[in-house]
Design a protein around this motif. Structure first.
Motif, PDB file in Angstrom:
ATOM      1  N   TYR A  92       0.811  -1.225   0.000  1.00  0.00           N
ATOM      2  CA  TYR A  92       0.000   0.000   0.000  1.00  0.00           C
ATOM      3  C   TYR A  92       0.846   1.278   0.000  1.00  0.00           C
ATOM      4  CZ  TYR A  92      -3.646  -3.391   0.789  1.00  0.00           C
ATOM      5  OH  TYR A  92      -4.482  -4.468   0.653  1.00  0.00           O
ATOM      6  N   ASP A  93       2.154   1.102  -0.084  1.00  0.00           N
ATOM      7  CA  ASP A  93       3.064   2.250  -0.272  1.00  0.00           C
ATOM      8  C   ASP A  93       2.936   3.360   0.764  1.00  0.00           C
ATOM      9  OD1 ASP A  93       3.925   0.951  -2.554  1.00  0.00           O
ATOM     10  OD2 ASP A  93       2.477   1.996  -3.830  1.00  0.00           O
TER      11      ASP A  93
ATOM     12  N   SER B  65      -2.500   8.837  10.029  1.00  0.00           N
ATOM     13  CA  SER B  65      -2.436   9.257   8.629  1.00  0.00           C
ATOM     14  C   SER B  65      -3.201   8.294   7.717  1.00  0.00           C
ATOM     15  CB  SER B  65      -0.983   9.349   8.169  1.00  0.00           C
ATOM     16  OG  SER B  65      -0.363   8.100   8.261  1.00  0.00           O
ATOM     17  N   ASN B  66      -3.171   7.024   8.072  1.00  0.00           N
ATOM     18  CA  ASN B  66      -3.811   6.015   7.218  1.00  0.00           C
ATOM     19  C   ASN B  66      -4.351   4.864   8.041  1.00  0.00           C
ATOM     20  OD1 ASN B  66      -2.869   6.563   4.206  1.00  0.00           O
ATOM     21  ND2 ASN B  66      -1.114   6.919   5.523  1.00  0.00           N
ATOM     22  N   VAL B  67      -5.335   4.177   7.486  1.00  0.00           N
ATOM     23  CA  VAL B  67      -5.751   2.898   8.046  1.00  0.00           C
ATOM     24  C   VAL B  67      -5.716   1.884   6.912  1.00  0.00           C
ATOM     25  CG1 VAL B  67      -7.573   1.597   9.198  1.00  0.00           C
ATOM     26  CG2 VAL B  67      -7.297   4.015   9.710  1.00  0.00           C
ATOM     27  N   VAL B  68      -4.996   0.805   7.115  1.00  0.00           N
ATOM     28  CA  VAL B  68      -4.913  -0.252   6.102  1.00  0.00           C
ATOM     29  C   VAL B  68      -5.749  -1.432   6.578  1.00  0.00           C
ATOM     30  CG1 VAL B  68      -3.374  -1.978   5.086  1.00  0.00           C
ATOM     31  CG2 VAL B  68      -2.574   0.367   5.395  1.00  0.00           C
ATOM     32  N   PHE B  69      -6.646  -1.922   5.735  1.00  0.00           N
ATOM     33  CA  PHE B  69      -7.456  -3.092   6.095  1.00  0.00           C
ATOM     34  C   PHE B  69      -7.008  -4.292   5.284  1.00  0.00           C
ATOM     35  CE2 PHE B  69     -10.464   0.288   7.267  1.00  0.00           C
ATOM     36  CZ  PHE B  69     -10.893  -0.167   8.508  1.00  0.00           C
TER      37      PHE B  69
ATOM     38  N   VAL C 188      -8.241   5.805   4.170  1.00  0.00           N
ATOM     39  CA  VAL C 188      -8.402   4.367   4.272  1.00  0.00           C
ATOM     40  C   VAL C 188      -7.846   3.747   3.001  1.00  0.00           C
ATOM     41  CG1 VAL C 188     -10.072   2.504   4.350  1.00  0.00           C
ATOM     42  CG2 VAL C 188     -10.381   4.516   5.783  1.00  0.00           C
ATOM     43  N   VAL C 189      -6.827   2.917   3.174  1.00  0.00           N
ATOM     44  CA  VAL C 189      -6.241   2.329   1.976  1.00  0.00           C
ATOM     45  C   VAL C 189      -6.481   0.828   1.918  1.00  0.00           C
ATOM     46  CG1 VAL C 189      -4.474   4.024   1.394  1.00  0.00           C
ATOM     47  CG2 VAL C 189      -3.999   2.351   3.136  1.00  0.00           C
ATOM     48  N   ASP C 190      -7.646   0.441   1.484  1.00  0.00           N
ATOM     49  CA  ASP C 190      -7.805  -0.977   1.192  1.00  0.00           C
ATOM     50  C   ASP C 190      -7.971  -1.142  -0.312  1.00  0.00           C
ATOM     51  OD1 ASP C 190     -10.227   0.245   1.178  1.00  0.00           O
ATOM     52  OD2 ASP C 190     -11.246  -1.261   2.381  1.00  0.00           O
ATOM     53  N   LYS C 191      -7.944  -0.014  -1.007  1.00  0.00           N
ATOM     54  CA  LYS C 191      -8.017  -0.090  -2.464  1.00  0.00           C
ATOM     55  C   LYS C 191      -6.760   0.569  -3.002  1.00  0.00           C
ATOM     56  CE  LYS C 191     -12.909  -0.559  -2.863  1.00  0.00           C
ATOM     57  NZ  LYS C 191     -13.344  -0.195  -1.507  1.00  0.00           N
ATOM     58  N   HIS C 192      -6.391   0.178  -4.169  1.00  0.00           N
ATOM     59  CA  HIS C 192      -5.118   0.598  -4.710  1.00  0.00           C
ATOM     60  C   HIS C 192      -5.313   0.653  -6.207  1.00  0.00           C
ATOM     61  CE1 HIS C 192      -0.612   0.223  -5.051  1.00  0.00           C
ATOM     62  NE2 HIS C 192      -0.751   1.010  -4.018  1.00  0.00           N
ATOM     63  N   GLU C 193      -4.439   1.358  -6.915  1.00  0.00           N
ATOM     64  CA  GLU C 193      -4.602   1.385  -8.380  1.00  0.00           C
ATOM     65  C   GLU C 193      -4.628  -0.054  -8.894  1.00  0.00           C
ATOM     66  OE1 GLU C 193      -0.827   2.856  -7.769  1.00  0.00           O
ATOM     67  OE2 GLU C 193      -2.268   3.554  -6.281  1.00  0.00           O
ATOM     68  N   GLU C 194      -3.740  -0.825  -8.280  1.00  0.00           N
ATOM     69  CA  GLU C 194      -3.655  -2.222  -8.675  1.00  0.00           C
ATOM     70  C   GLU C 194      -4.469  -2.993  -7.616  1.00  0.00           C
ATOM     71  OE1 GLU C 194       0.214  -5.155  -8.310  1.00  0.00           O
ATOM     72  OE2 GLU C 194       0.032  -3.396  -7.067  1.00  0.00           O
ATOM     73  N   PRO C 195      -5.568  -3.622  -7.992  1.00  0.00           N
ATOM     74  CA  PRO C 195      -6.371  -4.265  -6.956  1.00  0.00           C
ATOM     75  C   PRO C 195      -5.629  -5.435  -6.301  1.00  0.00           C
ATOM     76  CG  PRO C 195      -7.240  -4.752  -9.152  1.00  0.00           C
ATOM     77  CD  PRO C 195      -6.082  -3.817  -9.339  1.00  0.00           C
TER      78      PRO C 195
ATOM     79  N   GLY D 268      -0.708  -9.866   2.680  1.00  0.00           N
ATOM     80  CA  GLY D 268       0.446 -10.176   3.534  1.00  0.00           C
ATOM     81  C   GLY D 268       1.478 -11.022   2.807  1.00  0.00           C
ATOM     82  N   SER D 269       1.015 -12.062   2.099  1.00  0.00           N
ATOM     83  CA  SER D 269       1.969 -12.933   1.411  1.00  0.00           C
ATOM     84  C   SER D 269       2.589 -12.210   0.212  1.00  0.00           C
ATOM     85  CB  SER D 269       1.313 -14.252   0.982  1.00  0.00           C
ATOM     86  OG  SER D 269       0.244 -14.021   0.100  1.00  0.00           O
ATOM     87  N   LEU D 270       1.812 -11.350  -0.432  1.00  0.00           N
ATOM     88  CA  LEU D 270       2.361 -10.576  -1.552  1.00  0.00           C
ATOM     89  C   LEU D 270       3.470  -9.638  -1.060  1.00  0.00           C
ATOM     90  CD1 LEU D 270       2.437  -9.575  -4.458  1.00  0.00           C
ATOM     91  CD2 LEU D 270       0.545  -8.018  -3.904  1.00  0.00           C
ATOM     92  N   ALA D 271       3.210  -8.986   0.082  1.00  0.00           N
ATOM     93  CA  ALA D 271       4.233  -8.100   0.650  1.00  0.00           C
ATOM     94  C   ALA D 271       5.494  -8.907   0.972  1.00  0.00           C
ATOM     95  CB  ALA D 271       3.692  -7.421   1.908  1.00  0.00           C
TER      96      ALA D 271
END
Ligand SMILES: *[C@@H]1O[C@H](CO)[C@@H](O)[C@H](O)[C@H]1NC(C)=O
Ligand SMILES: *[C@@H]1O[C@H](CO)[C@@H](O)[C@H](O)[C@H]1NC(C)=O
Ligand SMILES: *[C@@H]1O[C@H](CO)[C@@H](O)[C@H](O)[C@H]1NC(C)=O
Length: 326
Positions: free
Chosen positions: A171-172, A259-263, A293-300, A307-310
């Motif tokens: 989520y950068d 600043s942000n909440v990541v779900f 709220v960053v649970d959406k991203h340009e790249e879905p 977690g595994s992708l990170a």
């Protein structure tokens, strides 16, 4: 260069030696109920490889995995972690004893490895493993020796918890324009919320110039959907209220809002969770509009695989470091 070193410190990097620089990274996340595998390619593509259900012994072991104590804030009412081993675990193999704990974790990692290998059509000899919560050195050493027994080398230090890795690598949420002589990059605190059917793991993370610290950690089992809405609301309110209490003081900085909440996690869309968090934040007099709220991203990104992708991205990153800098 300085930034890169900060980054290495932040992510707990210790370079691992690789024979050849692979063009992909492999990441696993072990949650309380299942294991997840993802692959990241150097060309930017990634693949969700597998989500594999753990057997009852796996689930039991993951529920009693101990926390890393330092920096960990554990909310009241969190069941104390007990180390668990059944009687049969103590019997040596020649007396018919099986090391169930070891076997269940080993089978899970092997399944994730085989699933990744079958996609890649190549053998996987290194991976990054993350868990939702910060784990103790002892549990990490167990995982590392199990990984070694199935020919997977993992770094010498535990990866950061999944939420923190995902915030950074998926989520950068990173440093802004961080320049030592002309700081344009104020410190921030953000929240990562990993909600699965079996646990709620929330991390309050402080970031300054690319250094990330867990300030508060909540890992609560049994806030799942089996409970009544009323009980769940009460539990979530207490847990999230304690965890998001403002201001946050850290490194002699005083921060008044997130600043942000990541779900992430398969229950991250849960309406009750969203409502409770909103209530709790508004009680802290944080204007909702300051928190992205960053649970959406340009790249879905599928919240189950975040977690595994990170971890896969960290795996590829470490292999770059091992080649370019060491
Ligand atoms: C990236 O590489 C992988 C594996 O070689 C391939 O399957 C995928 O299609 C590539 N993606 C792009 C966008 O080129
Ligand atoms: C079972 O496996 C764990 C993890 O490797 C190890 O720490 C433990 O000593 C083993 N128990 C027995 C009885 O071998
Ligand atoms: C953000 O919230 C504050 C207080 O709730 C309000 O005064 C302000 O106008 C809002 N800003 C935007 C851009 O919506």
């Amino acid at each position: 260069m300085i930034l890169q070193i900060w980054y290495l410190l932040a992510t707990g990097l210790l370079p691992v030696a690789f024979a050849a620089k692979p063009d992909y990274g492999v990441g696993f996340e072990l949650t309380l109920d299942y294991g997840v595998a993802s692959i990241q390619f150097r060309n930017g593509s990634h693949v969700e490889i597998a989500k594999i259900e753990g057997n009852p012994t796996y689930k039991q072991r993951m529920r009693t995995a101990d926390f890393q104590e330092d920096h960990a804030y554990i909310a009241p009412d969190t069941p104390a972690s007990v180390s668990w081993q059944s009687f049969r675990d103590y019997l040596p193999p020649w007396l018919g004893g099986h090391n169930h704990t070891h076997d269940s974790l080993s089978r899970m990692l092997k399944s994730l490895k085989i699933a990744s290998e079958s996609y890649l059509d190549a053998s996987v000899s290194t991976a990054e493993i993350t868990l939702p919560f910060p784990i103790s050195k002892t549990f990490f050493d167990t995982l590392r020796s199990i990984a070694k027994s199935i020919s997977i080398s993992i770094p010498e230090t535990p990866a950061s918890p999944a939420g923190k890795l995902a915030a950074i690598h998926v989520y950068d949420i990173g440093p802004g324009n961080c320049d030592y002589f002309d700081p344009q990059d104020p410190a921030q605190v953000f929240l990562t919320v990993e909600y699965t059917r079996s646990a709620l793991t929330v991390l309050l993370i402080y970031e300054e110039c690319g250094v990330y610290e867990n300030v508060r950690v909540l890992h609560e089992i049994d806030v799942g959907s089996q409970e009544s809405t009323h009980d769940r609301r009460a539990k979530l309110t207490t847990a999230l209220g304690d965890l998001t209490k403002m201001p946050v003081e850290f490194n002699s900085e005083v921060l008044k809002s997130l600043s942000n909440v990541v779900f992430m996690g398969e229950s991250s869309q849960d309406q009750l969770l969203r409502d409770v968090l909103k209530d709790v934040l508004s009680k802290q007099e944080q204007s909702g509009n300051e928190t992205t709220v960053v649970d959406k991203h340009e790249e879905p990104v599928n919240p189950v695989f975040a977690g595994s992708l990170a971890a896969a991205r960290l795996n590829i990153f470490r292999s770059n470091v091992a080649h370019d800098e060491v």
